[in-house]
Every structure is written in C-alpha cells, then in structure tokens.
Design a protein around this motif. Structure first.
Motif, PDB file in Angstrom:
ATOM      1  N   LYS A  61       0.873  -1.257   0.062  1.00  0.00           N
ATOM      2  CA  LYS A  61      -0.162   0.107  -0.054  1.00  0.00           C
ATOM      3  C   LYS A  61       0.924   1.207  -0.077  1.00  0.00           C
ATOM      4  O   LYS A  61       1.669   1.689   0.941  1.00  0.00           O
ATOM      5  CB  LYS A  61      -0.964   0.013   1.114  1.00  0.00           C
ATOM      6  N   GLN A  62       0.881   1.895  -1.179  1.00  0.00           N
ATOM      7  CA  GLN A  62       1.714   3.110  -1.316  1.00  0.00           C
ATOM      8  C   GLN A  62       1.268   4.036  -2.132  1.00  0.00           C
ATOM      9  O   GLN A  62       0.686   3.709  -3.430  1.00  0.00           O
ATOM     10  CB  GLN A  62       3.193   2.750  -1.592  1.00  0.00           C
ATOM     11  N   ASP A  63       1.369   5.593  -2.168  1.00  0.00           N
ATOM     12  CA  ASP A  63       1.223   6.419  -2.946  1.00  0.00           C
ATOM     13  C   ASP A  63       2.434   6.910  -3.598  1.00  0.00           C
ATOM     14  O   ASP A  63       3.449   7.107  -2.722  1.00  0.00           O
ATOM     15  CB  ASP A  63       0.506   7.596  -2.300  1.00  0.00           C
ATOM     16  N   VAL A  64       2.858   6.500  -4.931  1.00  0.00           N
ATOM     17  CA  VAL A  64       4.101   6.568  -5.367  1.00  0.00           C
ATOM     18  C   VAL A  64       4.587   8.205  -5.403  1.00  0.00           C
ATOM     19  O   VAL A  64       5.621   8.556  -5.592  1.00  0.00           O
ATOM     20  CB  VAL A  64       4.161   6.110  -6.739  1.00  0.00           C
ATOM     21  N   GLN A  65       3.698   9.167  -5.158  1.00  0.00           N
ATOM     22  CA  GLN A  65       4.115  10.486  -4.850  1.00  0.00           C
ATOM     23  C   GLN A  65       4.819  10.872  -3.660  1.00  0.00           C
ATOM     24  O   GLN A  65       5.497  11.803  -3.556  1.00  0.00           O
ATOM     25  CB  GLN A  65       3.229  11.416  -5.052  1.00  0.00           C
ATOM     26  N   ILE A  66       4.834   9.759  -2.692  1.00  0.00           N
ATOM     27  CA  ILE A  66       5.578   9.829  -1.445  1.00  0.00           C
ATOM     28  C   ILE A  66       6.709   8.730  -1.406  1.00  0.00           C
ATOM     29  O   ILE A  66       6.638   7.812  -1.712  1.00  0.00           O
ATOM     30  CB  ILE A  66       4.611   9.490  -0.365  1.00  0.00           C
ATOM     31  N   PRO A  67       7.925   9.293  -0.858  1.00  0.00           N
ATOM     32  CA  PRO A  67       9.060   8.468  -0.930  1.00  0.00           C
ATOM     33  C   PRO A  67       8.791   7.127  -0.045  1.00  0.00           C
ATOM     34  O   PRO A  67       7.933   7.026   0.940  1.00  0.00           O
ATOM     35  CB  PRO A  67      10.034   9.135  -0.275  1.00  0.00           C
ATOM     36  N   PHE A  68       9.343   5.986  -0.427  1.00  0.00           N
ATOM     37  CA  PHE A  68       9.063   4.785   0.081  1.00  0.00           C
ATOM     38  C   PHE A  68      10.445   3.918  -0.063  1.00  0.00           C
ATOM     39  O   PHE A  68      11.238   4.115  -0.874  1.00  0.00           O
ATOM     40  CB  PHE A  68       7.901   3.963  -0.039  1.00  0.00           C
ATOM     41  N   THR A  69      10.836   2.690   0.923  1.00  0.00           N
ATOM     42  CA  THR A  69      11.828   1.809   0.854  1.00  0.00           C
ATOM     43  C   THR A  69      11.293   0.491   0.723  1.00  0.00           C
ATOM     44  O   THR A  69      10.097   0.260   1.041  1.00  0.00           O
ATOM     45  CB  THR A  69      12.660   2.157   2.271  1.00  0.00           C
ATOM     46  N   LEU A  70      12.065  -0.475   0.244  1.00  0.00           N
ATOM     47  CA  LEU A  70      11.598  -1.781   0.212  1.00  0.00           C
ATOM     48  C   LEU A  70      12.532  -2.726   1.098  1.00  0.00           C
ATOM     49  O   LEU A  70      13.817  -2.351   1.220  1.00  0.00           O
ATOM     50  CB  LEU A  70      11.763  -2.308  -1.388  1.00  0.00           C
ATOM     51  N   ASP A  71      12.194  -3.700   1.605  1.00  0.00           N
ATOM     52  CA  ASP A  71      12.861  -4.506   2.290  1.00  0.00           C
ATOM     53  C   ASP A  71      13.332  -5.946   1.744  1.00  0.00           C
ATOM     54  O   ASP A  71      13.891  -7.100   2.198  1.00  0.00           O
ATOM     55  CB  ASP A  71      12.051  -5.140   3.723  1.00  0.00           C
ATOM     56  N   GLU A  72      13.010  -5.775   0.120  1.00  0.00           N
ATOM     57  CA  GLU A  72      13.245  -6.902  -0.476  1.00  0.00           C
ATOM     58  C   GLU A  72      13.676  -6.069  -2.104  1.00  0.00           C
ATOM     59  O   GLU A  72      13.168  -5.214  -2.484  1.00  0.00           O
ATOM     60  CB  GLU A  72      12.428  -8.198  -0.971  1.00  0.00           C
ATOM     61  N   GLN A  73      14.847  -6.600  -2.670  1.00  0.00           N
ATOM     62  CA  GLN A  73      15.282  -6.161  -3.986  1.00  0.00           C
ATOM     63  C   GLN A  73      14.584  -6.590  -5.191  1.00  0.00           C
ATOM     64  O   GLN A  73      14.589  -7.852  -5.481  1.00  0.00           O
ATOM     65  CB  GLN A  73      16.766  -6.399  -4.097  1.00  0.00           C
ATOM     66  N   PRO A  74      14.023  -5.824  -5.969  1.00  0.00           N
ATOM     67  CA  PRO A  74      13.482  -6.238  -7.283  1.00  0.00           C
ATOM     68  C   PRO A  74      14.372  -5.902  -8.284  1.00  0.00           C
ATOM     69  O   PRO A  74      15.569  -5.514  -8.314  1.00  0.00           O
ATOM     70  CB  PRO A  74      12.205  -5.067  -7.633  1.00  0.00           C
ATOM     71  N   ASP A  75      14.247  -7.078  -9.380  1.00  0.00           N
ATOM     72  CA  ASP A  75      14.984  -7.019 -10.659  1.00  0.00           C
ATOM     73  C   ASP A  75      14.581  -6.231 -11.565  1.00  0.00           C
ATOM     74  O   ASP A  75      15.259  -5.821 -12.361  1.00  0.00           O
ATOM     75  CB  ASP A  75      15.017  -8.572 -11.185  1.00  0.00           C
ATOM     76  N   TYR A  76      13.200  -6.002 -11.410  1.00  0.00           N
ATOM     77  CA  TYR A  76      12.470  -5.112 -12.457  1.00  0.00           C
ATOM     78  C   TYR A  76      11.511  -4.051 -11.709  1.00  0.00           C
ATOM     79  O   TYR A  76      10.952  -4.713 -10.707  1.00  0.00           O
ATOM     80  CB  TYR A  76      11.469  -5.806 -13.566  1.00  0.00           C
TER      81      TYR A  76
END
Length: 352
Positions: free
Chosen positions: A85-100
C-alpha cells in the motif's frame, strides 16, 4: 473472429515468444497494479508460474488493498504476490530487492486529468523520481517506464506514423498538458539517472489500449464507445471524428511490454503499437456501433471532458523498432473490440 483464442489468452501470454530467461525467477515491482495494463500483466506472470514453475515474484504497488483483492479474487497463485500500500508520490523503501521496476501508476483519462491535475502530473514526475532514487543503488535492477504516445504531441510532419525520434506540437499551457509533460519529464529523469548513476532503463510509449480489464468509468473516447456498445446504446461522438490514433488490444500491449522489459536496449524508447491498427475516431465509433447494433450520434463534451480532452489529430505510432525485438500483434482491432464488449457484458451480468 480471428484465429486468436481469446478463451485461452492468459495462457497464450504466458507462453508468448519472448526471452523468458530474463524474467523467470525474478522479482518484478509493478506500480499501477490494479489498472488496465497492470492487472493483465500480473495475471500473465502468475500463469507463467503455474505452467512453468517460473518462480516470478510480484510486488504490486497501489493505494487501495481492497481494490486489489476485488480485482484478483478469481486468480490463483497469489502467494507469489505481495501487495504494498503506497502512494508513489511519497518516498518509500523496500525490504527486498526487485529485479525489475515497472512504473505504470498514473491517471490515464480526461476526467481525472481535469479533476486531479496535480496528481496526474506528480504521480509521473515524483513517482518516477522516488522509484529511480530507490533503485539507483541496486545493481542489476532494470527500470521500465510506461509512457504514452501523447509525448510526441500533434503530428504535423505529414508522415503517416511517428517514430521514436520524432517530435510534434504540444501546447504546454493547457490543463491536459500536465499528463503529457509529466510523461516527458519522467522520460528525461530516466536519462538523467542513467547518466549520473548508471541506472538501466527502457521506455515503452503506449498507444490507445483497450480490453476487458479496463475500468468501466474510464472517460477516454474508446472506453466510452465500448461502454455504449456494452449497453447497446448509440455511440456518442463528441467531435467530427477525424482524429486518428493507434490502438491495441490488451494482450498485444502486455506481450509488447514484456518483450521490451526482457529485450529492449538500455536507454531506448519503444512505441507499443501496430502499424496495421490505426483508426480514425469516426471509424472506431462505427465499428463499435456495429458491434452494439446501434448508430453513431454526435454530441458536445461536458465541461470536465473538454478540459481534459486531447486536441491531437494524428498520433499513429510506428512500431518498426518494436518489431525488431521479435514482437508482432496477434489480435485484429475488430475482434479485440468485439471480445471486450462481450466480456464486459458478461461480467456485469455476473455481478447482478
């Protein structure tokens, strides 16, 4: 109807002739996961897992988890999907790395351009900025920016099709320019991050896309025409209908997008279209009126539609560069439209 097997389209997408070795076993972050294209792409990737034990993991980014649950209620294999759940206009971080990272989150039709003009622009500009920042230190992560043929502006060159290096006329002092300039600025950001931080990116410039996964409240002309055909009502044309655009059924759009993801040359943009599927609005309206068994009538757009409507007359995209990656369209426009109308009619019946 064509030889295309609509009843098996998701499996056909999962078996499509692209370099799946680049995608199998990878983690794919998708913004705009509940939109027309996002929903269909996720279904194909999950079917790929089911058929080939492909091990593709999906991070689906959206603002409404309930909407996500509704739109994927009939889909198996959702254990491979994590909703964020995230609005992309707000910065966020991930706890797993995407490849794409596939960035599709954006308002995409005239009423939203007019009713949410700031969000229309910033979901592209800020969303792209935050996502590029997030992955700039992740080695091997490819950023896929889903742009629009509208970035070319109005084709005044006299050429029948617009190539990736062409540029037409855009009046930036209009409300609708927020969408166009948001896409253009985002493409420029991708190039800036490639130069400054070595980010690997490709851009897919989509033509007009349609299919059963469209939102029935979409105010684009093709969506309104489809819904009129679904309701067996006259098709309402709110102009002379001379404007000509490229159109693609959702199967072709998503297989093209996956092809660009897997095989597109870093730093390049690709038109997602088919040179055999360019239609005037008048001809498009006539096709759908025939499918619905009704006629084409003329009316004036309302205030919001007028503010957000395109004034472009010719946005037919040259797909030669996409063809060079081995992609080709499978679904003729008339057949795709007929199937879309029938499926939306059926889904509405099933909800009642």
């Amino acid at each position: 109807m064509s030889a295309f097997d609509f009843s098996n389209e998701i499996e056909l997408g999962a078996r499509y002739r692209l370099d799946w070795t680049r995608l199998d076993g990878k983690t794919v972050l998708i913004t705009g996961a509940t939109g027309l294209v996002g929903k269909y792409m996720i279904r194909i990737l999950l079917k790929r897992n089911e058929l080939f034990n492909a091990g593709i993991r999906i991070l689906a980014v959206g603002r409404d988890p309930e909407k996500f649950r509704r739109r994927f209620a009939d889909v198996t294999g959702l254990e491979a999907v994590r909703f964020l759940k995230q609005d992309v206009q707000i910065p966020f971080t991930l706890d797993e790395q995407p490849d794409y990272v596939v960035h599709m989150a954006s308002n995409t039709h005239p009423r939203l351009y007019a009713s949410d003009p700031i969000g229309t622009e910033m979901s592209n500009i800020l969303g792209t900025y935050h996502l590029l920042n997030m992955i700039s230190d992740l080695p091997g992560c490819r950023f896929v920016f889903v742009s629009s043929g509208d970035v070319y502006g109005d084709n005044r060159s006299g050429k029948p099709f617009i190539e990736e290096t062409d540029c037409g006329y855009i009046d930036c002092n209009t409300l609708r320019a927020g969408y166009i300039e948001g896409k253009r600025a985002s493409e420029a950001l991708c190039n800036a991050y490639r130069e400054a931080k070595g980010v690997d990116f490709v851009t897919a410039r989509l033509c007009r896309i349609y299919g059963p996964t469209m939102q029935t409240t979409d105010s684009k002309a093709i969506s309104q025409f489809i819904m009129k055909a679904v309701a067996a009502e006259d098709i309402v044309l709110k102009s002379s209908g001379q404007q000509t655009f490229s159109y693609l059924y959702i199967f072709d759009a998503v297989t093209a997008l996956l092809t660009v993801m897997a095989s597109g040359v870093s730093g390049n943009a690709y038109n997602v279209a088919d040179n055999n599927q360019a239609l005037s609005l008048k001809d498009l309206a006539g096709l759908l009126a025939g499918i619905g068994g009704k006629s084409v009538v003329f009316d004036l757009p309302d205030r919001l539609e007028s503010k957000g409507a395109s004034t472009f007359q010719n946005v037919c995209l040259d797909a030669a560069k996409l063809y060079s990656l081995g992609w080709k369209s499978e679904v003729p426009c008339k057949d795709g439209l007929r199937w879309t109308v029938s499926q939306i009619r059926q889904s509405q019946y099933n909800r009642e």
